[in-house]
Design an enzyme around this catalytic site. Sequence first.
Site, PDB file in Angstrom:
ATOM      1  N   ASP A   1       0.919  -1.238   0.071  1.00 14.91           N
ATOM      2  CA  ASP A   1      -0.150   0.121   0.016  1.00 14.91           C
ATOM      3  C   ASP A   1       0.923   1.322   0.042  1.00 14.91           C
ATOM      4  O   ASP A   1       2.095   1.096   0.542  1.00 14.91           O
ATOM      5  CB  ASP A   1      -0.933   0.058   1.416  1.00 14.91           C
ATOM      6  CG  ASP A   1      -2.169  -0.765   1.128  1.00 14.91           C
ATOM      7  OD1 ASP A   1      -2.243  -1.514   0.148  1.00 14.91           O
ATOM      8  OD2 ASP A   1      -2.446  -1.178   2.190  1.00 14.91           O
TER       9      ASP A   1
ATOM     10  N   ARG B   1      -1.000  -0.513  -8.643  1.00 11.94           N
ATOM     11  CA  ARG B   1      -2.408  -0.041  -8.625  1.00 11.94           C
ATOM     12  C   ARG B   1      -2.458   1.435  -8.533  1.00 11.94           C
ATOM     13  O   ARG B   1      -1.597   2.141  -7.828  1.00 11.94           O
ATOM     14  CB  ARG B   1      -2.792  -0.931  -6.968  1.00 11.94           C
ATOM     15  CG  ARG B   1      -4.204   0.040  -6.496  1.00 11.94           C
ATOM     16  CD  ARG B   1      -4.218  -0.071  -5.067  1.00 11.94           C
ATOM     17  NE  ARG B   1      -3.994  -1.444  -4.571  1.00 11.94           N
ATOM     18  CZ  ARG B   1      -3.695  -1.766  -3.386  1.00 11.94           C
ATOM     19  NH1 ARG B   1      -3.245  -0.808  -2.441  1.00 11.94           N
ATOM     20  NH2 ARG B   1      -3.365  -3.024  -2.874  1.00 11.94           N
TER      21      ARG B   1
ATOM     22  N   ARG C   1     -13.960   4.908   6.717  1.00 12.82           N
ATOM     23  CA  ARG C   1     -14.819   4.707   6.024  1.00 12.82           C
ATOM     24  C   ARG C   1     -16.188   5.529   5.975  1.00 12.82           C
ATOM     25  O   ARG C   1     -16.990   5.916   4.944  1.00 12.82           O
ATOM     26  CB  ARG C   1     -15.295   3.104   5.921  1.00 12.82           C
ATOM     27  CG  ARG C   1     -14.202   2.295   5.563  1.00 12.82           C
ATOM     28  CD  ARG C   1     -14.103   2.194   3.871  1.00 12.82           C
ATOM     29  NE  ARG C   1     -13.147   3.188   3.339  1.00 12.82           N
ATOM     30  CZ  ARG C   1     -11.728   3.382   3.813  1.00 12.82           C
ATOM     31  NH1 ARG C   1     -11.229   2.491   4.144  1.00 12.82           N
ATOM     32  NH2 ARG C   1     -11.218   4.438   3.063  1.00 12.82           N
TER      33      ARG C   1
HETATM   34  P1  FAD Z   1     -14.291   8.754  -5.295  1.00  8.58           P
HETATM   35  O1  FAD Z   1     -13.621  10.069  -5.915  1.00  8.58           O
HETATM   36  O2  FAD Z   1     -14.100   8.999  -3.736  1.00  8.58           O
HETATM   37  O3  FAD Z   1     -15.809   8.811  -5.682  1.00  8.58           O
HETATM   38  C1  FAD Z   1     -15.975   8.885  -7.188  1.00  8.58           C
HETATM   39  C2  FAD Z   1     -17.483   8.248  -7.350  1.00  8.58           C
HETATM   40  O4  FAD Z   1     -17.145   6.974  -6.981  1.00  8.58           O
HETATM   41  C3  FAD Z   1     -18.529   8.643  -6.486  1.00  8.58           C
HETATM   42  O5  FAD Z   1     -19.236   9.880  -7.068  1.00  8.58           O
HETATM   43  C4  FAD Z   1     -19.327   7.443  -6.427  1.00  8.58           C
HETATM   44  O6  FAD Z   1     -20.090   7.440  -7.657  1.00  8.58           O
HETATM   45  C5  FAD Z   1     -18.647   6.383  -6.473  1.00  8.58           C
HETATM   46  N1  FAD Z   1     -18.201   5.845  -5.044  1.00  8.58           N
HETATM   47  C6  FAD Z   1     -17.081   6.233  -4.370  1.00  8.58           C
HETATM   48  N2  FAD Z   1     -17.222   5.952  -3.040  1.00  8.58           N
HETATM   49  C7  FAD Z   1     -18.397   5.038  -2.901  1.00  8.58           C
HETATM   50  C8  FAD Z   1     -19.279   4.420  -1.955  1.00  8.58           C
HETATM   51  N3  FAD Z   1     -18.563   4.218  -0.817  1.00  8.58           N
HETATM   52  N4  FAD Z   1     -20.487   3.936  -2.238  1.00  8.58           N
HETATM   53  C9  FAD Z   1     -20.804   3.989  -3.512  1.00  8.58           C
HETATM   54  N5  FAD Z   1     -20.492   4.513  -4.434  1.00  8.58           N
HETATM   55  C10 FAD Z   1     -19.096   5.291  -4.130  1.00  8.58           C
HETATM   56  N6  FAD Z   1      -5.212   5.175  -1.233  1.00  8.58           N
HETATM   57  C11 FAD Z   1      -4.051   5.515  -0.827  1.00  8.58           C
HETATM   58  O7  FAD Z   1      -3.647   6.427  -0.535  1.00  8.58           O
HETATM   59  N7  FAD Z   1      -2.945   4.189  -0.669  1.00  8.58           N
HETATM   60  C12 FAD Z   1      -3.382   3.268  -0.938  1.00  8.58           C
HETATM   61  O8  FAD Z   1      -2.555   1.973  -0.837  1.00  8.58           O
HETATM   62  C13 FAD Z   1      -4.882   2.628  -1.233  1.00  8.58           C
HETATM   63  N8  FAD Z   1      -5.118   1.581  -1.560  1.00  8.58           N
HETATM   64  C14 FAD Z   1      -6.488   1.274  -2.227  1.00  8.58           C
HETATM   65  C15 FAD Z   1      -6.786  -0.132  -2.565  1.00  8.58           C
HETATM   66  C16 FAD Z   1      -8.123  -0.181  -3.192  1.00  8.58           C
HETATM   67  C17 FAD Z   1      -8.450  -1.542  -3.509  1.00  8.58           C
HETATM   68  C18 FAD Z   1      -9.006   0.948  -3.241  1.00  8.58           C
HETATM   69  C19 FAD Z   1     -10.312   0.680  -3.877  1.00  8.58           C
HETATM   70  C20 FAD Z   1      -8.725   2.091  -2.753  1.00  8.58           C
HETATM   71  C21 FAD Z   1      -7.406   2.322  -2.371  1.00  8.58           C
HETATM   72  N9  FAD Z   1      -6.980   3.723  -1.648  1.00  8.58           N
HETATM   73  C22 FAD Z   1      -5.705   3.860  -1.441  1.00  8.58           C
HETATM   74  C23 FAD Z   1      -8.009   4.815  -1.718  1.00  8.58           C
HETATM   75  C24 FAD Z   1      -8.203   5.633  -2.702  1.00  8.58           C
HETATM   76  O9  FAD Z   1      -7.233   6.529  -2.993  1.00  8.58           O
HETATM   77  C25 FAD Z   1      -9.485   6.570  -2.726  1.00  8.58           C
HETATM   78  O10 FAD Z   1      -9.274   7.366  -1.312  1.00  8.58           O
HETATM   79  C26 FAD Z   1     -10.801   5.941  -2.621  1.00  8.58           C
HETATM   80  O11 FAD Z   1     -10.706   4.876  -3.264  1.00  8.58           O
HETATM   81  C27 FAD Z   1     -11.862   6.817  -3.183  1.00  8.58           C
HETATM   82  O12 FAD Z   1     -11.578   7.284  -4.360  1.00  8.58           O
HETATM   83  P2  FAD Z   1     -12.666   6.718  -5.534  1.00  8.58           P
HETATM   84  O13 FAD Z   1     -11.652   6.470  -6.691  1.00  8.58           O
HETATM   85  O14 FAD Z   1     -12.898   5.228  -5.252  1.00  8.58           O
HETATM   86  O15 FAD Z   1     -13.754   7.491  -5.870  1.00  8.58           O
END
Ligand code: FAD
Length: 278
Positions: A107, A158, A260
């Site tokens: 991560d 990733r 979350r």
């Molecule tokens: P966002 O910009 O948060 O949301 C965009 C759209 O996605 C929303 O408008 C909605 O349509 C949909 N959406 C988002 N969340 C939801 C929800 N809870 N329910 C329903 N719809 C939703 N970050 C790091 O800094 N380091 C890491 O190592 C890291 N590892 C990760 C590993 C995985 C598998 C994932 C999924 C995320 C990880 N992240 C990590 C977190 C990442 O950086 C984001 O903060 C997080 O994924 C939110 O961004 P997003 O792209 O999902 O969309």
Amino acid sequence: MIPPVASRFVAGEEPATALEHVRSLNEREIKAIVNLLGEHYDSRAPAEDDAAEYRTLVRDIATSDLDACISVKPSQIGLDLGEDVFRALLEEIVDEAAQRDVFVWIDMEDHTTTDVTLDAFEELTTENDGGVGVCVQANLERTREDVERLAELPGKVRFVKGAYNEPAEIAYKDKAEVDRVYRELLAYAFEHFEDGVAVGSHDPEMIEYATSLHEEHGTPFELQMLMGVREDTQEELAAEYEMWQYVPYGGRWKSYFYRRVMERKENLLFAARAVLGR
Ligand code: FAD
């Protein structure tokens, strides 16, 4: 014991409950990235304990024939104590995993850790023929250059938008700008990454863009989402694409659950309804 409201996002406190969850995911064609919750240890004992638990987890994944890998946070395995501690513990985990053919993700934490994390990734993925992956964050200005470096290496990358609140001097603060950069990074990756691209996002627009890039370039890719987020969509996507769910577990679940809930008000509503029994 984890209350039902939190168990939507966390697969129990023990490895056995996490692996049970993994099995149920595998039955629905979803693969699992298992993460033992823990970060920022300021003494050696918990870092060594977590590293040992990851090694056991790797053995359990291999012997139970599950479609799963692990994901480790640098500060969980000693980065705050020193780069040498982190590198030594990570190497032990990766050695164990390589012997059992289990993939290891690293991560990415805040920007102060980016160089150390990428250096460790570069060494280990080169030594282990691509059995290691690392995460990069679109909200950091440096990431475009990092991605050019990573394109030369074996292993998976990733792509995420970035979860840490970074200083404006080095990061994009505007959400639309982060989205724009995320798209640019995906476009670059689908063109240049031979080992495939991991799209760590719940965003329907980014997922659609990634699938269109896949159709254009034929580059292998996988989608990754968190446990408890858009689970119906995860199942739908798994019918067509390689879908991985990030599955956190462990005794340190409270701060993860809090994050979350805070990042999305729908989660807060869900939590409140569950507490009120409605
Ligand atoms: P966002 O910009 O948060 O949301 C965009 C759209 O996605 C929303 O408008 C909605 O349509 C949909 N959406 C988002 N969340 C939801 C929800 N809870 N329910 C329903 N719809 C939703 N970050 C790091 O800094 N380091 C890491 O190592 C890291 N590892 C990760 C590993 C995985 C598998 C994932 C999924 C995320 C990880 N992240 C990590 C977190 C990442 O950086 C984001 O903060 C997080 O994924 C939110 O961004 P997003 O792209 O999902 O969309």
